[in-house]
Design an enzyme around this catalytic site. Structure first.
Site, mmCIF file in Angstrom:
data_model
loop_
_atom_site.group_PDB
_atom_site.id
_atom_site.type_symbol
_atom_site.label_atom_id
_atom_site.label_comp_id
_atom_site.label_asym_id
_atom_site.label_seq_id
_atom_site.Cartn_x
_atom_site.Cartn_y
_atom_site.Cartn_z
ATOM 1 C CB THR A 1 -5.806 0.303 -6.607
ATOM 2 O OG1 THR A 1 -6.622 1.391 -7.024
ATOM 3 C CG2 THR A 1 -5.217 0.629 -5.245
ATOM 4 N NE ARG B 1 -4.171 1.738 0.695
ATOM 5 C CZ ARG B 1 -5.102 2.077 -0.190
ATOM 6 N NH1 ARG B 1 -5.037 1.658 -1.441
ATOM 7 N NH2 ARG B 1 -6.135 2.802 0.168
ATOM 8 C CB SER C 1 -12.478 -1.213 0.018
ATOM 9 O OG SER C 1 -12.980 -0.127 0.737
ATOM 10 N N GLY D 1 -13.654 0.241 -5.395
ATOM 11 C CA GLY D 1 -13.743 0.944 -4.111
ATOM 12 C C GLY D 1 -14.418 0.059 -3.063
ATOM 13 C CB THR E 1 -9.143 -1.093 -7.671
ATOM 14 O OG1 THR E 1 -8.972 0.089 -6.922
ATOM 15 C CG2 THR E 1 -8.840 -2.303 -6.859
HETATM 16 N N1 GLY Z 1 -8.323 2.863 -3.745
HETATM 17 C C1 GLY Z 1 -9.415 2.064 -3.368
HETATM 18 C C2 GLY Z 1 -9.129 1.184 -2.220
HETATM 19 O O1 GLY Z 1 -7.985 0.871 -1.959
HETATM 20 O O2 GLY Z 1 -10.052 0.816 -1.527
#
Ligand code: GLY
Length: 564
Positions: free
Chosen positions: A393, A98, A447, A468, A375
């Site tokens: 994403t 991330r 998410s 999302g 994503t």
């Molecule tokens: N960018 C959307 C997520 O990571 O939930």
């Protein structure tokens, strides 16, 4: 019949080629390996990696790097990812790639005159988090793959160099953000015509700079990206365009190994991705609530079924808004996935009427027992028993729209996944609280829900989705359709979907569920937002006789499943 439809509102990014006839998902089965992604070239790259002696991890990394070329509006090395791996020896690995907030990021950096300004967190230099996908792919490849990373990235570089044809799906996504892309010279040069329009369907898109970047990484290693020329060029550009992150932010970045979330559901083991993903927690939490209901006797597309699952979603998303954030910065209670907490929540569900969920719940020992620290989804598996679920994403379509000149890399706008201000909705309409406030080096809540399901210790399903917060609902429903209703993978992916995220109080539901069910849900007090198509989930499963691996892509868009 295939019809292009644009989803409006919070899911405007999710332009898909929709198969509205309720057809089953397209699938491919084989004994050696299977893979499913949203793009034929990515699935073929994954399959080629396996045929060359690689395993499912190599296939997933090859697919991820190729998606960064052919599906660059969704993911790429300018963004992040979560990789969940079940190794042939049975061990589970969760790699967190991330993005992180830059060191000089501040809690209120998107407030102007006391109000969150979504333009700042969604487009341009300030929207970008330090990318993590490359570190995660390289780590997965080095520790768990069989092929040299250099070989895998070179194959993807070749696709960037040779180019690919823009199809209607690609064009639709490109065209939806053409105004914002025009603002950034490098992005404009790559993706738009000389007149500043979206490159048309049929155009051949070559990405020479991206090929060069991939090759530099292949030849000089990921340090070239995180500690070398790439990081320095990014700092220079950011400095002169109002961005915050520096070469030192890049140098500090590392992918993290996390402890996966494990729960059981009707005799199967569900393995999910832990925070900073909210996906693993809430897929587990909702399943734990649903275990208290006999869904099978309700029927998969019945009003009772949709109602009960929706009520569970509302409770979980209310908790998400309050409790969830980066576990390295805030305490995220483990009790959220406890069976006794789910039992308490299940007792709040009334069959006759939609409930008003006014606030989050309070799991046991919420402060003491905490998680230690747009994503795309793709799944792969091989005959040795390596299974991968990876969701990647750059956030919304073409992320921040920034391409630092000469790099070809589209940078994410993942900073928008933080809560810019308590109660202020992000792009997806999600609200958050203190737990997901911005802090230097922190990872925004996600998410993304890469999930692997085991039965009697053996993997039977690898699944995840894009879209999302709807990722959580799509992943959950695929699991429920598979386990409770015994659907094959193709049907589980094709069956009607729905999603409720607590705020706004709105049940998003696919029209194909039928008028009768829609009317009954309204009668019970649900506020409906009826859509033609919801989401994009890919999966790999064992076939019902356990003899082959089956890959399937979502029938709502042009993906590709491949197997051998
Ligand atoms: N960018 C959307 C997520 O990571 O939930």
């Amino acid at each position: 019949m295939q019809v292009a439809r644009k989803l409006c509102g919070a899911l405007a990014f999710c332009l898909l080629i929709f198969s509205g006839d309720g057809a089953k998902a397209d699938s491919a089965a084989g004994k050696q390996g299977a893979i499913a992604t949203v793009h034929a070239l990515a699935s073929e790259a994954g399959l080629r990696a396996m045929r060359r002696g690689g395993n499912a991890v190599d296939a997933a990394v090859a697919a991820g790097l190729t998606l960064g070329v052919v599906d660059g509006f969704n993911s790429g090395i300018g963004g992040g990812c979560f990789i969940l791996i079940r190794r042939a020896n049975g061990r589970i690995v969760a790699i967190d790639g991330r993005e992180t907030a830059p060191a000089t990021a501040t809690r209120d950096m998107y407030l102007r005159d006391g109000k969150a300004d979504p333009q700042l967190s969604q487009t341009g230099a300030l929207a970008v988090g330090v990318p993590g996908a490359l570190a995660a792919y390289e780590q997965a490849s080095r520790l768990y793959g069989k092929l040299p990373f250099r070989e895998i990235i070179e194959a993807a570089a070749k696709i960037a160099e040779d180019g690919f044809q823009i199809d209607p799906g690609y064009f639709a996504r490109l065209n939806s953000v053409v105004g914002d892309l025009r603002r950034f010279d490098s992005a404009r040069e790559i993706f738009l015509t000389q007149n500043g329009d979206a490159r048309p369907v049929g155009d051949w898109l070559k990405q020479a700079d991206l090929a060069k970047t991939y090759r530099a990484i292949g030849e000089q290693g990921v340090d070239w990206f995180y500690r070398g020329a790439f990081a320095r060029d990014n700092e220079t550009w950011m400095r002169s365009h109002g961005g915050l992150f520096t070469a030192s932010d890049f140098a500090k970045y590392s992918a993290k190994s996390r402890e996966p979330i494990r729960t059981t559901y009707r005799g199967c083991e569900i393995i999910g991705f832990p925070p900073p993903s909210s996906g693993g927690v809430h897929v587990a939490q909702i399943l734990n609530i649903l275990e208290h209901f006999d869904l099978q006797s309700m029927g998969a597309s019945s009003a009772d079924f949709v109602h009960v699952v929706t009520e569970a979603m509302k409770l979980a998303f209310a908790d998400r808004a309050h409790w969830l954030g980066d576990p390295d910065f805030v305490p995220v209670p483990r009790g959220l996935v406890a069976k006794n907490y789910a039992a308490k929540l299940a007792r709040q569900v009334r069959l006759a009427r939609a409930s008003l969920v006014s606030d989050h719940g309070e799991p046991e020992r919420a402060q003491q027992d905490v998680f230690g620290k747009h994503t795309t989804h793709f799944s792969a598996a091989d005959a040795d028993g390596n299974w991968v679920a990876c969701t990647a994403t750059i956030n919304t379509t073409y992320g921040s729209k920034v391409v630092v000149p000469g790099t070809g890399v589209v940078l994410n706008n993942e900073m928008d996944d933080f809560s810019a201000q308590p109660g202020a909705a992000n792009f997806f309409g999600l609200v958050g609280a203190e737990a997901n406030a911005i802090a230097p080096g922190k990872r925004p809540l996600s998410s993304m829900s890469p999930t692997i399901v085991l039965k009697r210790g053996k993997p039977i399903l690898s699944v995840g989705a894009a879209g999302g917060p709807t990722i959580i609902s799509q992943t959950l429903l695929t699991i429920v359709y598979t386990i409770d209703f015994g659907m094959d993978l193709e049907s589980a992916l094709a069956t009607a979907r729905f999603h409720h995220q607590w705020k706004p109080d709105e049940l998003m539901i696919e029209k194909k569920i039928g008028d009768e069910v829609l009317r009954e849900l309204e009668r019970r007090g649900h506020k409906l937002k009826i859509v033609n198509s919801l989401g994009a989930a890919q999966a790999v499963a064992t076939d019902p006789r356990g003899k082959a691996l089956v890959g399937a892509h979502d029938p709502r868009l042009h993906g590709k499943a491949a197997a051998w």
